[in-house]
Design a protein around this motif. Structure first.
Motif, PDB file in Angstrom:
ATOM      1  N   GLU A   6     -13.586  -4.518   0.705  1.00 48.04           N
ATOM      2  CA  GLU A   6     -12.801  -3.569  -0.081  1.00 48.04           C
ATOM      3  C   GLU A   6     -12.823  -4.002  -1.537  1.00 48.04           C
ATOM      4  O   GLU A   6     -12.884  -5.188  -1.834  1.00 48.04           O
ATOM      5  CB  GLU A   6     -11.353  -3.521   0.425  1.00 48.04           C
ATOM      6  CG  GLU A   6     -11.236  -3.005   1.841  1.00 48.04           C
ATOM      7  CD  GLU A   6      -9.791  -2.828   2.287  1.00 48.04           C
ATOM      8  OE1 GLU A   6      -8.942  -2.481   1.454  1.00 48.04           O
ATOM      9  OE2 GLU A   6      -9.529  -3.038   3.481  1.00 48.04           O
TER      10      GLU A   6
ATOM     11  N   TYR B  13     -11.036  -3.072  -5.526  1.00 53.38           N
ATOM     12  CA  TYR B  13      -9.959  -2.401  -6.247  1.00 53.38           C
ATOM     13  C   TYR B  13     -10.088  -2.706  -7.724  1.00 53.38           C
ATOM     14  O   TYR B  13     -10.715  -3.693  -8.113  1.00 53.38           O
ATOM     15  CB  TYR B  13      -8.590  -2.876  -5.738  1.00 53.38           C
ATOM     16  CG  TYR B  13      -8.342  -2.502  -4.298  1.00 53.38           C
ATOM     17  CD1 TYR B  13      -7.776  -1.290  -3.972  1.00 53.38           C
ATOM     18  CD2 TYR B  13      -8.695  -3.365  -3.264  1.00 53.38           C
ATOM     19  CE1 TYR B  13      -7.559  -0.933  -2.649  1.00 53.38           C
ATOM     20  CE2 TYR B  13      -8.483  -3.019  -1.942  1.00 53.38           C
ATOM     21  CZ  TYR B  13      -7.909  -1.806  -1.646  1.00 53.38           C
ATOM     22  OH  TYR B  13      -7.706  -1.460  -0.344  1.00 53.38           O
TER      23      TYR B  13
ATOM     24  N   TRP C  82      -3.540  -8.347  -5.988  1.00 55.81           N
ATOM     25  CA  TRP C  82      -3.426  -7.289  -5.011  1.00 55.81           C
ATOM     26  C   TRP C  82      -3.736  -7.853  -3.623  1.00 55.81           C
ATOM     27  O   TRP C  82      -4.808  -8.401  -3.405  1.00 55.81           O
ATOM     28  CB  TRP C  82      -4.411  -6.171  -5.337  1.00 55.81           C
ATOM     29  CG  TRP C  82      -4.268  -4.965  -4.482  1.00 55.81           C
ATOM     30  CD1 TRP C  82      -5.076  -4.581  -3.466  1.00 55.81           C
ATOM     31  CD2 TRP C  82      -3.251  -3.973  -4.572  1.00 55.81           C
ATOM     32  NE1 TRP C  82      -4.632  -3.431  -2.898  1.00 55.81           N
ATOM     33  CE2 TRP C  82      -3.502  -3.008  -3.576  1.00 55.81           C
ATOM     34  CE3 TRP C  82      -2.133  -3.803  -5.407  1.00 55.81           C
ATOM     35  CZ2 TRP C  82      -2.688  -1.913  -3.372  1.00 55.81           C
ATOM     36  CZ3 TRP C  82      -1.334  -2.698  -5.216  1.00 55.81           C
ATOM     37  CH2 TRP C  82      -1.619  -1.765  -4.215  1.00 55.81           C
TER      38      TRP C  82
END
Length: 101
Positions: free
Chosen positions: A33, A35, A96
């Motif tokens: 992932e 971000y 995050w």
């Protein structure tokens, strides 16, 4: 827990070691992932906590409900957790958490 250096050698799938670690190559439990920070920078991998990692409870502390043991705690329901941080250091809180199972 003690911190010690080790060489994180990615496997053929480009995944790093599945362990508690700071730096190295993430061992994504699912798909990688990515971000972006509010400042626009792409967040970079900082560290990970492997799935089902138990942490010793301090003596005299209450038992964690639904935990594996009466003297341990688990974070994030036992899921694998990755911390991504802003390389621009735009804010001390620019981190995050990514939770995967």
């Amino acid at each position: 827990m003690s911190l010690r250096p080790f060489t994180d050698t990615p496997d053929e799938g480009e995944r790093g070691a599945r362990t508690f670690k700071v730096g190295g190559v993430p061992s994504w439990a699912q798909f990688p992932e990515s971000y972006h920070c509010a400042c626009g920078a792409e967040l970079v991998y900082l560290c990970q906590v492997p799935e089902d990692r138990e942490f010793a409870a301090c003596p005299g502390q209450p038992e964690q409900p639904y935990s594996v043991g009466i003297d341990t705690y688990q974070l994030f329901l036992g899921n694998e957790v990755y911390l991504l941080a802003c390389p621009a250091h735009c804010d001390p809180a620019a981190v995050w958490p990514v939770n995967q199972h």
